[in-house]
Design a protein around this motif. Structure first.
Motif, PDB file in Angstrom:
ATOM      1  N   UNK A 176       0.984  -1.181   0.130  1.00 50.76           N
ATOM      2  CA  UNK A 176      -0.046   0.079   0.015  1.00 50.76           C
ATOM      3  C   UNK A 176       0.778   1.229   0.066  1.00 50.76           C
ATOM      4  N   UNK A 177       0.219   2.212  -0.623  1.00 53.76           N
ATOM      5  CA  UNK A 177       0.961   3.597  -0.558  1.00 53.76           C
ATOM      6  C   UNK A 177       0.379   4.507   0.365  1.00 53.76           C
ATOM      7  N   UNK A 178      -0.856   3.988   0.694  1.00 59.96           N
ATOM      8  CA  UNK A 178      -1.614   4.853   1.904  1.00 59.96           C
ATOM      9  C   UNK A 178      -0.880   5.022   3.308  1.00 59.96           C
ATOM     10  N   UNK A 179      -1.103   6.349   3.944  1.00 65.92           N
ATOM     11  CA  UNK A 179      -0.255   6.384   5.102  1.00 65.92           C
ATOM     12  C   UNK A 179      -0.696   5.360   6.205  1.00 65.92           C
ATOM     13  N   UNK A 180      -1.830   4.544   6.100  1.00 68.94           N
ATOM     14  CA  UNK A 180      -2.211   3.638   6.993  1.00 68.94           C
ATOM     15  C   UNK A 180      -1.496   2.351   6.811  1.00 68.94           C
ATOM     16  N   UNK A 181      -0.510   2.221   5.743  1.00 71.15           N
ATOM     17  CA  UNK A 181       0.115   1.172   5.607  1.00 71.15           C
ATOM     18  C   UNK A 181       1.171   0.615   6.823  1.00 71.15           C
TER      19      UNK A 181
END
Length: 326
Positions: A176-181
């Protein structure tokens, strides 16, 4: 956005030269037999549509800052900046690229928040407003999200998460590239969560999901960028029929709906401009406030018309009663 803000500040400075300590005869450029002065520039620039918008923005900002600026805290400003730019390194890079100071950026955000405070001050919610907000509201869900850049990556991730005993959190950390990764892709969101955090397409898909269900890749194209998202629903919930249970959330949604309504904001800005007794002194800018003042005056005329109608009805009722008594 920050580059645009820097451009605005630059133009503000040039415009100020026409009436500040600088002389309008100060030279910007010279050539054989001629020159361009600050006054020449101002006379040319002030009729440009962008310049007209800049002056309008300046007027509105100063009016709302004067009245509502004290209601905006430094913590609110800093939180807004953090929400926009994330970590300090990214912010510093953007500031350096735009040649803008932290103080100038903070002032710009404070002006924006002062405008929001002013708009909220005029909000008077009706039962219909609350009902509309309730119809569109979905309470917070717990989920995990994987964001990738390409369709091929999305399809590959989808195959991985569909395998037996697949660990969605580990796959999120790896892909994932989302901050939540860094937190196994875990996200909590409701229908009011901004689209830059959870895209609207993802939220709409989420509301109808069962616990444990995983979506197919969801394509998203927006002003915040394009990408593909795969969502695993961990805990969904139905809002039920009791609006009072979410009273604060519904009021916030209804308030935001008002503030995002162009007719409402135009009228409120017009009322505040009139209250501040704004007068345009340069003929080149004579029409920039018209849409706002017309909206405010139209509202006043509507109120007067309602009052007149009520007076007429009261008079007619009195006359009818007198006639009956006779």
């Amino acid at each position: 956005m920050i580059l645009s803000l820097a451009c605005l500040l630059g133009v503000f400075g040039l415009a100020a030269c026409s009436g500040g300590d600088s002389d309008t005869d100060d030279e910007i450029a010279t050539m054989k037999g001629d020159k361009i002065t600050v006054g020449d520039f101002y006379d040319k620039a002030k009729t440009d549509q962008n310049s007209q918008q800049i002056v309008l923005d300046m007027i509105i900002s100063q009016v709302f800052m004067e009245k509502y600026g004290d209601e905006v805290s430094d913590d609110e400003v800093n939180q807004q900046i953090k929400d926009t730019f994330g970590d300090e390194d990214t912010l510093e890079q953007q500031l350096e690229a735009s040649q803008m100071s932290r103080g100038e950026l903070e002032e710009t955000y404070k002006q924006s928040l002062a405008l929001q405070e002013g708009l909220k001050d005029h909000v008077d919610l009706t039962d219909e407003d609350l009902k509309e907000a309730w119809d569109s509201y979905h309470p917070q869900v717990e989920a995990q999200l994987i964001a990738v850049n390409s369709e091929d990556d999305a399809n590959d991730v989808k195959e991985q998460v569909d395998e037996d005993d697949a660990d969605f959190g580990e796959i999120a950390q790896e892909n994932s590239i989302a901050p939540s990764k860094d937190d196994d892709g875990k996200v909590n969101f409701d229908s009011t969560t901004p689209a830059e955090e959870v895209p609207d397409e993802v939220k709409e898909e989420a509301w109808g999901m069962d616990d444990g269900e995983i979506t197919d890749p969801i394509a998203v194209e927006s002003e915040y960028g394009s990408g593909y998202y795969i969502l695993k629903m961990n805990k969904n919930q139905d809002k039920g029929d009791d609006m009072d249970e979410y009273k604060d959330e519904i009021q916030d949604v209804a308030t935001d709906n008002k503030i995002n309504d162009q007719e409402f904001t135009t009228k409120v800005i017009g009322e505040e401009l009139q209250d501040a007794n704004v007068k345009i002194k340069d003929e080149a800018f004579s029409d920039i406030l018209t849409q706002f003042t017309d909206a405010a005056e139209g509202n006043q005329e509507g109120s007067n018309s309602t009052a007149d109608s009520a007076t007429e009805e009261s008079t007619e009722a009195t006359e009818a009663e007198d006639s009956s008594n006779e």
